[in-house]
Design a protein around this motif. Structure first.
Motif, PDB file in Angstrom:
ATOM      1  N   MET A  79       0.823  -1.245  -0.158  1.00 13.91           N
ATOM      2  CA  MET A  79      -0.083  -0.051  -0.107  1.00 13.91           C
ATOM      3  C   MET A  79       0.861   1.241   0.058  1.00 13.91           C
ATOM      4  N   ASN A  80       0.467   2.172  -0.876  1.00 11.45           N
ATOM      5  CA  ASN A  80       1.156   3.525  -0.758  1.00 11.45           C
ATOM      6  C   ASN A  80       1.234   3.977   0.614  1.00 11.45           C
ATOM      7  N   PRO A  81       2.380   4.204   1.313  1.00 17.40           N
ATOM      8  CA  PRO A  81       2.252   4.617   2.632  1.00 17.40           C
ATOM      9  C   PRO A  81       1.399   5.881   2.919  1.00 17.40           C
ATOM     10  N   LEU A  82       1.368   6.915   1.825  1.00 14.79           N
ATOM     11  CA  LEU A  82       0.816   8.252   2.284  1.00 14.79           C
ATOM     12  C   LEU A  82      -0.658   7.870   2.125  1.00 14.79           C
ATOM     13  N   ARG A  83      -1.195   6.811   1.762  1.00 10.23           N
ATOM     14  CA  ARG A  83      -2.598   6.629   1.467  1.00 10.23           C
ATOM     15  C   ARG A  83      -3.267   5.990   2.781  1.00 10.23           C
ATOM     16  N   LYS A  84      -2.156   5.666   3.671  1.00  8.10           N
ATOM     17  CA  LYS A  84      -2.994   4.885   4.962  1.00  8.10           C
ATOM     18  C   LYS A  84      -3.500   6.019   5.853  1.00  8.10           C
ATOM     19  N   ARG A  85      -4.634   5.374   6.273  1.00  2.00           N
ATOM     20  CA  ARG A  85      -5.313   6.316   7.237  1.00  2.00           C
ATOM     21  C   ARG A  85      -5.007   5.993   8.559  1.00  2.00           C
ATOM     22  N   ILE A  86      -4.704   6.885   9.320  1.00  4.37           N
ATOM     23  CA  ILE A  86      -4.370   6.700  10.729  1.00  4.37           C
ATOM     24  C   ILE A  86      -5.281   7.049  11.825  1.00  4.37           C
ATOM     25  N   GLY A  87      -5.556   5.975  12.715  1.00  9.76           N
ATOM     26  CA  GLY A  87      -6.471   6.256  13.888  1.00  9.76           C
ATOM     27  C   GLY A  87      -5.800   6.599  15.068  1.00  9.76           C
ATOM     28  N   VAL A  88      -6.150   7.579  15.907  1.00  2.04           N
ATOM     29  CA  VAL A  88      -5.399   7.904  17.294  1.00  2.04           C
ATOM     30  C   VAL A  88      -6.602   7.758  18.333  1.00  2.04           C
ATOM     31  N   LEU A  89      -6.224   7.076  19.321  1.00  2.00           N
ATOM     32  CA  LEU A  89      -7.088   7.230  20.593  1.00  2.00           C
ATOM     33  C   LEU A  89      -6.529   8.234  21.233  1.00  2.00           C
ATOM     34  N   GLY A  90      -7.227   9.013  21.576  1.00  2.00           N
ATOM     35  CA  GLY A  90      -6.770  10.269  22.452  1.00  2.00           C
ATOM     36  C   GLY A  90      -6.593  11.619  21.726  1.00  2.00           C
ATOM     37  N   GLY A  91      -7.108  12.663  22.273  1.00  4.51           N
ATOM     38  CA  GLY A  91      -7.039  13.928  21.493  1.00  4.51           C
ATOM     39  C   GLY A  91      -6.189  15.173  22.191  1.00  4.51           C
ATOM     40  N   GLY A  92      -5.280  14.629  23.058  1.00  2.00           N
ATOM     41  CA  GLY A  92      -4.359  15.588  23.749  1.00  2.00           C
ATOM     42  C   GLY A  92      -3.316  16.103  23.023  1.00  2.00           C
ATOM     43  N   GLN A  93      -2.435  16.960  23.754  1.00  2.00           N
ATOM     44  CA  GLN A  93      -1.332  17.561  23.085  1.00  2.00           C
ATOM     45  C   GLN A  93      -0.286  16.666  22.470  1.00  2.00           C
ATOM     46  N   LEU A  94      -0.123  15.338  23.044  1.00  2.00           N
ATOM     47  CA  LEU A  94       0.739  14.457  22.211  1.00  2.00           C
ATOM     48  C   LEU A  94       0.340  14.091  20.812  1.00  2.00           C
ATOM     49  N   GLY A  95      -0.976  13.842  20.685  1.00  2.00           N
ATOM     50  CA  GLY A  95      -1.681  13.772  19.486  1.00  2.00           C
ATOM     51  C   GLY A  95      -1.455  14.917  18.592  1.00  2.00           C
ATOM     52  N   ARG A  96      -1.681  15.814  19.191  1.00  2.00           N
ATOM     53  CA  ARG A  96      -1.754  17.408  18.548  1.00  2.00           C
ATOM     54  C   ARG A  96      -0.282  17.480  17.723  1.00  2.00           C
ATOM     55  N   MET A  97       0.732  17.223  18.584  1.00  2.00           N
ATOM     56  CA  MET A  97       1.983  17.171  17.893  1.00  2.00           C
ATOM     57  C   MET A  97       2.312  16.231  16.900  1.00  2.00           C
ATOM     58  N   LEU A  98       1.763  14.803  17.050  1.00  2.00           N
ATOM     59  CA  LEU A  98       1.837  13.892  16.050  1.00  2.00           C
ATOM     60  C   LEU A  98       1.159  14.464  14.651  1.00  2.00           C
ATOM     61  N   LEU A  99       0.212  15.079  14.757  1.00  2.00           N
ATOM     62  CA  LEU A  99      -0.559  15.822  13.740  1.00  2.00           C
ATOM     63  C   LEU A  99       0.272  16.798  13.070  1.00  2.00           C
ATOM     64  N   GLU A 100       0.682  17.674  13.876  1.00  2.00           N
ATOM     65  CA  GLU A 100       1.399  18.791  13.395  1.00  2.00           C
ATOM     66  C   GLU A 100       2.638  18.247  12.601  1.00  2.00           C
ATOM     67  N   GLU A 101       3.538  17.249  13.198  1.00  2.00           N
ATOM     68  CA  GLU A 101       4.768  16.631  12.554  1.00  2.00           C
ATOM     69  C   GLU A 101       4.292  15.883  11.328  1.00  2.00           C
ATOM     70  N   SER A 102       3.044  15.399  11.384  1.00  2.00           N
ATOM     71  CA  SER A 102       2.557  14.925  10.066  1.00  2.00           C
ATOM     72  C   SER A 102       2.191  15.448   8.995  1.00  2.00           C
ATOM     73  N   ALA A 103       1.903  16.879   9.292  1.00  2.00           N
ATOM     74  CA  ALA A 103       1.274  17.571   8.303  1.00  2.00           C
ATOM     75  C   ALA A 103       2.168  17.817   7.042  1.00  2.00           C
ATOM     76  N   ARG A 104       3.477  17.878   7.225  1.00  2.00           N
ATOM     77  CA  ARG A 104       4.314  17.728   6.157  1.00  2.00           C
ATOM     78  C   ARG A 104       4.094  16.659   5.036  1.00  2.00           C
ATOM     79  N   TYR A 105       3.494  15.374   5.565  1.00  2.00           N
ATOM     80  CA  TYR A 105       3.396  14.242   5.070  1.00  2.00           C
ATOM     81  C   TYR A 105       1.968  14.179   4.244  1.00  2.00           C
ATOM     82  N   HIS A 106       1.040  15.089   4.813  1.00  2.00           N
ATOM     83  CA  HIS A 106      -0.196  15.067   4.077  1.00  2.00           C
ATOM     84  C   HIS A 106      -1.111  13.736   4.442  1.00  2.00           C
ATOM     85  N   VAL A 107      -0.858  13.053   5.634  1.00  2.00           N
ATOM     86  CA  VAL A 107      -1.439  11.734   5.559  1.00  2.00           C
ATOM     87  C   VAL A 107      -3.080  12.005   6.391  1.00  2.00           C
ATOM     88  N   HIS A 108      -3.820  11.002   6.337  1.00  2.00           N
ATOM     89  CA  HIS A 108      -5.218  11.290   7.029  1.00  2.00           C
ATOM     90  C   HIS A 108      -5.174  10.731   8.356  1.00  2.00           C
TER      91      HIS A 108
END
Ligand code: ADP
Length: 385
Positions: free
Chosen positions: A1-30
Protein backbone atom coordinates in the motif's frame (compact mmCIF):
# COMPACT_ATOMS: atom_id res chain seq x y z
CA UNK A 1 0.00 0.00 0.00
CA UNK A 2 1.19 3.53 -0.76
CA UNK A 3 2.23 4.64 2.74
CA UNK A 4 0.80 8.10 2.23
CA UNK A 5 -2.65 6.67 1.62
CA UNK A 6 -2.70 4.90 4.95
CA UNK A 7 -5.42 6.31 7.19
CA UNK A 8 -4.28 6.62 10.80
CA UNK A 9 -6.59 6.45 13.81
CA UNK A 10 -5.50 7.83 17.17
CA UNK A 11 -7.12 7.09 20.54
CA UNK A 12 -6.84 10.33 22.49
CA UNK A 13 -6.95 13.95 21.40
CA UNK A 14 -4.48 15.59 23.80
CA UNK A 15 -1.29 17.54 23.16
CA UNK A 16 0.79 14.47 22.30
CA UNK A 17 -1.69 13.66 19.55
CA UNK A 18 -1.68 17.28 18.42
CA UNK A 19 2.10 17.28 18.00
CA UNK A 20 1.89 13.98 16.08
CA UNK A 21 -0.58 15.70 13.74
CA UNK A 22 1.59 18.82 13.46
CA UNK A 23 4.66 16.79 12.56
CA UNK A 24 2.64 14.69 10.11
CA UNK A 25 1.24 17.71 8.27
CA UNK A 26 4.32 17.73 6.01
CA UNK A 27 3.41 14.22 4.88
CA UNK A 28 -0.23 15.04 4.22
CA UNK A 29 -1.57 11.84 5.77
CA UNK A 30 -5.15 11.29 6.93
CA UNK A 31 -5.92 11.25 10.67
CA UNK A 32 -9.06 10.35 12.58
CA UNK A 33 -9.09 11.16 16.29
CA UNK A 34 -11.25 9.53 18.97
CA UNK A 35 -11.76 11.69 22.06
CA UNK A 36 -14.55 12.30 24.55
CA UNK A 37 -14.94 16.01 23.84
CA UNK A 38 -14.42 18.35 20.89
CA UNK A 39 -12.81 20.73 23.34
CA UNK A 40 -9.40 19.08 22.99
CA UNK A 41 -6.02 19.98 21.41
CA UNK A 42 -6.50 17.70 18.35
CA UNK A 43 -9.99 18.73 17.29
CA UNK A 44 -9.04 21.63 15.03
CA UNK A 45 -6.28 19.64 13.31
CA UNK A 46 -7.86 16.23 12.69
CA UNK A 47 -9.19 15.25 9.28
CA UNK A 48 -12.01 13.41 11.01
CA UNK A 49 -13.14 13.35 14.60
CA UNK A 50 -15.14 10.73 16.48
CA UNK A 51 -16.60 11.94 19.74
CA UNK A 52 -16.62 9.16 22.31
CA UNK A 53 -15.03 7.66 25.37
CA UNK A 54 -11.68 5.87 25.00
CA UNK A 55 -13.31 3.06 27.00
CA UNK A 56 -16.26 2.67 24.60
CA UNK A 57 -15.80 -0.52 22.60
CA UNK A 58 -18.29 0.57 19.91
CA UNK A 59 -16.52 3.90 19.32
CA UNK A 60 -13.12 2.19 19.18
CA UNK A 61 -14.52 -0.21 16.60
CA UNK A 62 -15.93 2.72 14.62
CA UNK A 63 -12.43 4.28 14.64
CA UNK A 64 -10.85 0.98 13.58
CA UNK A 65 -13.33 0.54 10.73
CA UNK A 66 -12.43 3.92 9.28
CA UNK A 67 -8.63 3.51 9.54
CA UNK A 68 -5.82 1.22 8.35
CA UNK A 69 -3.66 1.49 11.46
CA UNK A 70 -4.35 2.55 15.05
CA UNK A 71 -2.17 4.09 17.71
CA UNK A 72 -2.85 5.83 21.04
CA UNK A 73 -1.45 8.90 22.74
CA UNK A 74 -2.65 8.00 26.24
CA UNK A 75 -2.54 4.74 28.21
CA UNK A 76 -6.02 4.87 29.73
CA UNK A 77 -7.93 3.21 26.92
CA UNK A 78 -10.02 0.05 26.55
CA UNK A 79 -7.22 -2.47 25.97
CA UNK A 80 -9.55 -5.48 25.77
CA UNK A 81 -11.32 -3.89 22.80
CA UNK A 82 -7.96 -3.23 21.10
CA UNK A 83 -6.72 -6.78 21.78
CA UNK A 84 -9.89 -8.15 20.15
CA UNK A 85 -9.35 -5.89 17.11
CA UNK A 86 -5.74 -6.99 16.86
CA UNK A 87 -6.89 -10.64 16.90
CA UNK A 88 -9.21 -9.78 14.01
CA UNK A 89 -6.20 -8.53 12.05
CA UNK A 90 -6.18 -4.78 12.72
CA UNK A 91 -2.72 -3.22 12.82
CA UNK A 92 -2.26 -1.49 16.18
CA UNK A 93 1.07 0.08 17.15
CA UNK A 94 2.36 -0.52 19.77
CA UNK A 95 0.54 -3.83 20.27
CA UNK A 96 -2.26 -3.57 22.88
CA UNK A 97 -0.65 -6.57 24.60
CA UNK A 98 2.31 -4.31 25.41
CA UNK A 99 -0.13 -1.64 26.57
CA UNK A 100 -1.90 -4.14 28.81
CA UNK A 101 1.40 -4.97 30.49
CA UNK A 102 2.28 -1.32 30.95
CA UNK A 103 -1.14 -0.33 32.31
CA UNK A 104 -0.45 -2.48 35.35
CA UNK A 105 2.59 -1.25 37.28
CA UNK A 106 2.77 -4.62 39.06
CA UNK A 107 3.01 -6.58 35.80
CA UNK A 108 5.54 -4.05 34.56
CA UNK A 109 7.83 -4.63 37.55
CA UNK A 110 7.50 -8.41 37.18
CA UNK A 111 8.39 -8.08 33.50
CA UNK A 112 11.62 -6.23 34.35
CA UNK A 113 12.49 -8.93 36.85
CA UNK A 114 11.86 -11.74 34.33
CA UNK A 115 13.98 -10.01 31.65
CA UNK A 116 16.86 -8.96 33.90
CA UNK A 117 16.13 -5.27 33.34
CA UNK A 118 17.54 -3.38 36.34
CA UNK A 119 14.71 -1.93 38.44
CA UNK A 120 14.28 -1.35 42.18
CA UNK A 121 13.18 -3.99 44.68
CA UNK A 122 9.39 -4.32 45.01
CA UNK A 123 6.50 -6.34 46.44
CA UNK A 124 2.89 -6.54 45.33
CA UNK A 125 0.05 -6.04 47.85
CA UNK A 126 -3.68 -6.54 47.41
CA UNK A 127 -5.08 -4.45 50.25
CA UNK A 128 -3.91 -2.33 53.17
CA UNK A 129 -3.89 -5.39 55.47
CA UNK A 130 -0.84 -6.66 53.55
CA UNK A 131 1.28 -3.55 54.07
CA UNK A 132 2.63 -4.06 57.64
CA UNK A 133 4.35 -7.36 56.84
CA UNK A 134 5.77 -6.14 53.50
CA UNK A 135 7.20 -2.74 54.52
CA UNK A 136 10.02 -4.21 56.68
CA UNK A 137 11.07 -6.45 53.76
CA UNK A 138 11.86 -3.36 51.67
CA UNK A 139 14.41 -2.46 54.33
CA UNK A 140 14.50 1.27 53.61
CA UNK A 141 13.65 4.34 55.66
CA UNK A 142 11.37 5.56 52.90
CA UNK A 143 9.41 3.58 50.34
CA UNK A 144 7.16 4.31 47.38
CA UNK A 145 3.60 3.05 47.03
CA UNK A 146 1.94 3.01 43.61
CA UNK A 147 -1.55 1.89 42.70
CA UNK A 148 -1.15 -0.85 40.11
CA UNK A 149 -3.69 0.70 37.74
CA UNK A 150 -5.11 4.08 36.86
CA UNK A 151 -2.33 6.42 38.07
CA UNK A 152 -0.81 9.17 35.93
CA UNK A 153 1.36 12.29 36.34
CA UNK A 154 2.17 11.34 39.92
CA UNK A 155 -1.45 10.57 40.92
CA UNK A 156 -1.63 7.16 42.58
CA UNK A 157 2.00 7.50 43.78
CA UNK A 158 3.02 8.25 47.39
CA UNK A 159 6.49 8.50 48.91
CA UNK A 160 6.13 7.33 52.50
CA UNK A 161 8.13 6.91 55.68
CA UNK A 162 8.28 3.24 56.73
CA UNK A 163 8.28 3.86 60.51
CA UNK A 164 5.41 6.34 60.34
CA UNK A 165 3.18 3.96 58.36
CA UNK A 166 3.99 0.98 60.58
CA UNK A 167 3.26 3.06 63.71
CA UNK A 168 -0.02 4.34 62.31
CA UNK A 169 -1.55 2.12 59.57
CA UNK A 170 -4.46 4.59 59.26
CA UNK A 171 -2.03 6.67 57.19
CA UNK A 172 -1.94 4.04 54.44
CA UNK A 173 -3.08 6.08 51.42
CA UNK A 174 -4.36 3.35 49.06
CA UNK A 175 -6.57 0.33 49.75
CA UNK A 176 -6.36 -1.15 46.25
CA UNK A 177 -3.77 -3.49 44.69
CA UNK A 178 -0.43 -1.67 44.83
CA UNK A 179 3.28 -2.02 44.16
CA UNK A 180 5.44 -1.16 47.17
CA UNK A 181 8.94 -0.21 46.01
CA UNK A 182 12.19 0.59 47.70
CA UNK A 183 12.92 4.32 47.55
CA UNK A 184 15.81 5.02 45.19
CA UNK A 185 17.90 7.98 46.28
CA UNK A 186 18.27 9.73 42.98
CA UNK A 187 21.10 11.78 41.59
CA UNK A 188 19.05 12.51 38.49
CA UNK A 189 15.94 11.29 36.73
CA UNK A 190 16.65 10.39 33.11
CA UNK A 191 14.61 9.32 30.11
CA UNK A 192 15.59 7.58 26.91
CA UNK A 193 13.12 7.50 24.03
CA UNK A 194 13.40 4.41 21.87
CA UNK A 195 11.95 3.76 18.42
CA UNK A 196 11.51 0.27 17.03
CA UNK A 197 10.28 -0.39 13.50
CA UNK A 198 8.49 -3.45 12.09
CA UNK A 199 11.76 -5.03 10.96
CA UNK A 200 13.10 -4.88 14.53
CA UNK A 201 15.54 -1.99 13.95
CA UNK A 202 15.97 0.01 17.14
CA UNK A 203 17.19 3.60 17.53
CA UNK A 204 17.50 5.57 20.75
CA UNK A 205 17.31 9.33 21.18
CA UNK A 206 20.08 10.98 23.25
CA UNK A 207 19.28 10.80 26.96
CA UNK A 208 17.18 13.45 28.67
CA UNK A 209 17.67 14.77 32.17
CA UNK A 210 14.54 15.79 34.06
CA UNK A 211 13.92 18.04 36.98
CA UNK A 212 10.57 17.74 38.69
CA UNK A 213 8.25 20.20 40.34
CA UNK A 214 7.75 18.35 43.65
CA UNK A 215 4.22 19.71 44.10
CA UNK A 216 2.70 19.13 40.66
CA UNK A 217 4.95 16.12 40.05
CA UNK A 218 5.28 17.26 36.44
CA UNK A 219 8.56 17.76 34.61
CA UNK A 220 9.54 21.41 34.93
CA UNK A 221 12.89 21.68 33.12
CA UNK A 222 14.62 19.11 31.02
CA UNK A 223 17.92 19.01 29.21
CA UNK A 224 19.26 16.83 26.45
CA UNK A 225 21.77 15.32 26.26
CA UNK A 226 21.76 14.65 30.01
CA UNK A 227 24.80 15.96 31.88
CA UNK A 228 26.24 12.50 32.53
CA UNK A 229 29.43 10.71 31.47
CA UNK A 230 29.62 8.89 28.12
CA UNK A 231 29.78 5.65 30.03
CA UNK A 232 26.51 6.37 31.85
CA UNK A 233 24.93 7.60 28.62
CA UNK A 234 25.76 4.30 26.96
CA UNK A 235 24.55 2.36 29.96
CA UNK A 236 21.22 4.23 29.98
CA UNK A 237 20.76 3.71 26.24
CA UNK A 238 21.56 0.00 26.53
CA UNK A 239 19.05 -0.56 29.33
CA UNK A 240 16.34 1.29 27.38
CA UNK A 241 17.16 -0.65 24.22
CA UNK A 242 17.15 -4.01 26.07
CA UNK A 243 13.77 -3.18 27.55
CA UNK A 244 12.25 -2.36 24.17
CA UNK A 245 13.85 -5.47 22.68
CA UNK A 246 12.15 -7.50 25.42
CA UNK A 247 8.77 -5.84 24.72
CA UNK A 248 9.14 -7.41 21.30
CA UNK A 249 7.09 -5.20 19.03
CA UNK A 250 7.20 -1.98 17.00
CA UNK A 251 6.42 1.43 18.44
CA UNK A 252 7.82 4.47 20.14
CA UNK A 253 8.61 4.01 23.83
CA UNK A 254 9.78 6.43 26.53
CA UNK A 255 11.85 4.73 29.20
CA UNK A 256 12.05 6.62 32.49
CA UNK A 257 15.18 5.89 34.50
CA UNK A 258 16.71 6.72 37.87
CA UNK A 259 20.42 7.43 38.18
CA UNK A 260 21.05 6.57 41.82
CA UNK A 261 23.52 8.41 44.04
CA UNK A 262 25.79 5.32 43.90
CA UNK A 263 25.99 5.45 40.07
CA UNK A 264 23.50 2.71 39.14
CA UNK A 265 20.74 3.06 36.62
CA UNK A 266 17.27 1.61 37.28
CA UNK A 267 14.14 1.58 35.14
CA UNK A 268 11.23 3.39 36.75
CA UNK A 269 8.63 2.81 34.05
CA UNK A 270 7.99 2.86 30.33
CA UNK A 271 5.37 4.71 28.31
CA UNK A 272 4.34 3.17 24.95
CA UNK A 273 3.85 6.51 23.19
CA UNK A 274 5.43 9.92 22.61
CA UNK A 275 6.38 11.45 25.93
CA UNK A 276 6.48 14.83 27.60
CA UNK A 277 10.25 14.44 27.97
CA UNK A 278 10.65 14.29 24.17
CA UNK A 279 8.97 17.54 23.12
CA UNK A 280 12.33 19.17 22.38
CA UNK A 281 13.02 16.57 19.66
CA UNK A 282 10.72 18.58 17.32
CA UNK A 283 13.33 21.30 16.92
CA UNK A 284 16.41 19.69 18.46
CA UNK A 285 16.72 16.37 16.59
CA UNK A 286 16.93 15.54 12.90
CA UNK A 287 13.80 13.45 13.41
CA UNK A 288 11.35 14.20 16.21
CA UNK A 289 9.75 11.53 18.40
CA UNK A 290 6.44 12.30 16.66
CA UNK A 291 7.80 11.94 13.13
CA UNK A 292 9.51 8.74 14.24
CA UNK A 293 6.16 7.31 15.34
CA UNK A 294 4.62 8.39 12.03
CA UNK A 295 7.42 6.63 10.13
CA UNK A 296 6.75 3.45 12.12
CA UNK A 297 3.01 3.69 11.43
CA UNK A 298 3.69 4.13 7.70
CA UNK A 299 6.39 1.40 7.55
CA UNK A 300 9.00 3.98 6.49
CA UNK A 301 12.63 3.71 7.68
CA UNK A 302 13.47 5.28 11.06
CA UNK A 303 15.06 8.73 10.86
CA UNK A 304 18.28 9.93 12.50
CA UNK A 305 17.78 10.72 16.19
CA UNK A 306 20.89 12.88 16.40
CA UNK A 307 20.65 16.18 18.28
CA UNK A 308 21.37 19.33 16.29
CA UNK A 309 22.35 21.30 19.42
CA UNK A 310 22.02 21.16 23.18
CA UNK A 311 18.34 21.38 24.00
CA UNK A 312 16.04 22.27 26.84
CA UNK A 313 12.32 22.26 27.42
CA UNK A 314 10.10 23.91 29.96
CA UNK A 315 6.45 23.00 30.42
CA UNK A 316 4.02 25.89 30.57
CA UNK A 317 1.57 25.12 33.36
CA UNK A 318 -1.67 26.89 34.21
CA UNK A 319 -1.30 29.51 36.97
CA UNK A 320 -2.33 28.54 40.50
CA UNK A 321 -4.60 31.53 41.06
CA UNK A 322 -7.33 31.13 38.43
CA UNK A 323 -9.24 28.92 36.02
CA UNK A 324 -10.70 30.17 32.74
CA UNK A 325 -9.80 32.04 29.55
CA UNK A 326 -6.26 33.31 29.46
CA UNK A 327 -3.51 35.17 27.65
CA UNK A 328 0.22 34.55 27.84
CA UNK A 329 2.01 37.44 29.47
CA UNK A 330 5.44 38.38 28.03
CA UNK A 331 5.12 36.22 24.94
CA UNK A 332 6.59 39.16 22.99
CA UNK A 333 9.72 39.25 25.17
CA UNK A 334 10.29 35.51 24.88
CA UNK A 335 9.69 35.57 21.12
CA UNK A 336 12.70 37.87 20.70
CA UNK A 337 15.12 35.19 21.94
CA UNK A 338 16.94 33.11 19.30
CA UNK A 339 16.51 29.34 19.39
CA UNK A 340 13.30 29.52 21.42
CA UNK A 341 10.11 27.81 20.23
CA UNK A 342 6.82 28.39 22.00
CA UNK A 343 4.17 25.67 21.66
CA UNK A 344 0.59 26.25 22.82
CA UNK A 345 -1.77 23.32 22.88
CA UNK A 346 -4.94 25.25 22.12
CA UNK A 347 -6.71 24.44 25.39
CA UNK A 348 -9.67 26.78 25.87
CA UNK A 349 -9.29 27.17 29.63
CA UNK A 350 -6.31 27.43 31.92
CA UNK A 351 -6.50 25.50 35.22
CA UNK A 352 -3.97 25.35 38.06
CA UNK A 353 -0.96 23.23 36.99
CA UNK A 354 -2.66 22.14 33.74
CA UNK A 355 -0.20 21.48 30.90
CA UNK A 356 -1.01 24.38 28.56
CA UNK A 357 2.07 24.38 26.36
CA UNK A 358 5.83 24.17 26.41
CA UNK A 359 8.89 26.02 25.18
CA UNK A 360 11.81 24.29 23.49
CA UNK A 361 15.20 25.93 23.69
CA UNK A 362 18.28 25.35 21.53
CA UNK A 363 21.75 26.77 22.27
CA UNK A 364 25.40 25.84 21.75
CA UNK A 365 25.88 24.97 25.45
CA UNK A 366 23.90 23.72 28.44
CA UNK A 367 24.73 26.94 30.30
CA UNK A 368 23.00 29.03 27.65
CA UNK A 369 20.03 26.65 27.53
CA UNK A 370 19.64 26.91 31.31
CA UNK A 371 20.01 30.69 31.25
CA UNK A 372 17.22 31.00 28.69
CA UNK A 373 15.06 28.45 30.55
CA UNK A 374 15.35 30.46 33.75
CA UNK A 375 14.45 33.67 31.97
CA UNK A 376 11.45 32.09 30.27
CA UNK A 377 10.04 30.47 33.42
CA UNK A 378 10.55 33.78 35.23
CA UNK A 379 8.60 35.93 32.79
CA UNK A 380 6.07 33.82 30.88
CA UNK A 381 2.78 33.47 32.74
CA UNK A 382 -0.84 32.66 32.01
CA UNK A 383 -3.09 35.53 33.07
CA UNK A 384 -6.87 35.84 33.16
CA UNK A 385 -8.20 37.26 29.89
P1 ADP B 1 3.56 8.32 37.14
O1 ADP B 1 3.38 7.08 36.34
O2 ADP B 1 2.32 8.84 37.74
O3 ADP B 1 4.38 9.36 36.43
P2 ADP B 1 5.94 7.40 38.54
O4 ADP B 1 6.00 5.96 38.80
O5 ADP B 1 6.75 7.91 37.39
O6 ADP B 1 4.42 7.88 38.40
O7 ADP B 1 6.39 8.18 39.83
C1 ADP B 1 6.32 9.61 39.92
C2 ADP B 1 7.59 10.15 40.53
O8 ADP B 1 7.77 9.60 41.86
C3 ADP B 1 8.87 9.76 39.80
O9 ADP B 1 9.14 10.57 38.71
C4 ADP B 1 9.90 9.92 40.91
O10 ADP B 1 10.22 11.28 41.11
C5 ADP B 1 9.15 9.40 42.13
N1 ADP B 1 9.42 7.96 42.32
C6 ADP B 1 8.71 6.94 41.81
N2 ADP B 1 9.22 5.74 42.16
C7 ADP B 1 10.30 6.00 42.92
C8 ADP B 1 11.26 5.18 43.60
N3 ADP B 1 11.19 3.84 43.60
N4 ADP B 1 12.25 5.81 44.29
C9 ADP B 1 12.32 7.17 44.33
N5 ADP B 1 11.44 7.99 43.73
C10 ADP B 1 10.44 7.42 43.03
Amino acid sequence: MNPLRKRIGVLGGGQLGRMLLEESARYHVHYTILEASQDCPCYSMANEFICGSLMDEEKIRELANSCDVLTYEIEHVNTDALIQLEKEGKEIIPSPKILQLIQDKGLQKEFYQQHQIPSGKFYLVNSKEDWPEIIPLLGSEKFVAKTRKGGYDGKGVAILNSKEILADPKRIPFDVPCVLEEFIACEKELAVIVARDQAGNILTFPSIEMEFDPIANLVTVLLSPARISNELEQKAEKIARDLVQALNGPGLFAVELFLSSDGNIYVNEVAPRPHNSGHHTIEACYTSQYEQLLRILLHLPLGSTELVQCAGMVNLLGADDFSGHYYLENLDKVSKLPGVYVHLYGKTESKPKRKMGHVSILAPSWEEVIEKANYITGVLAFKKD
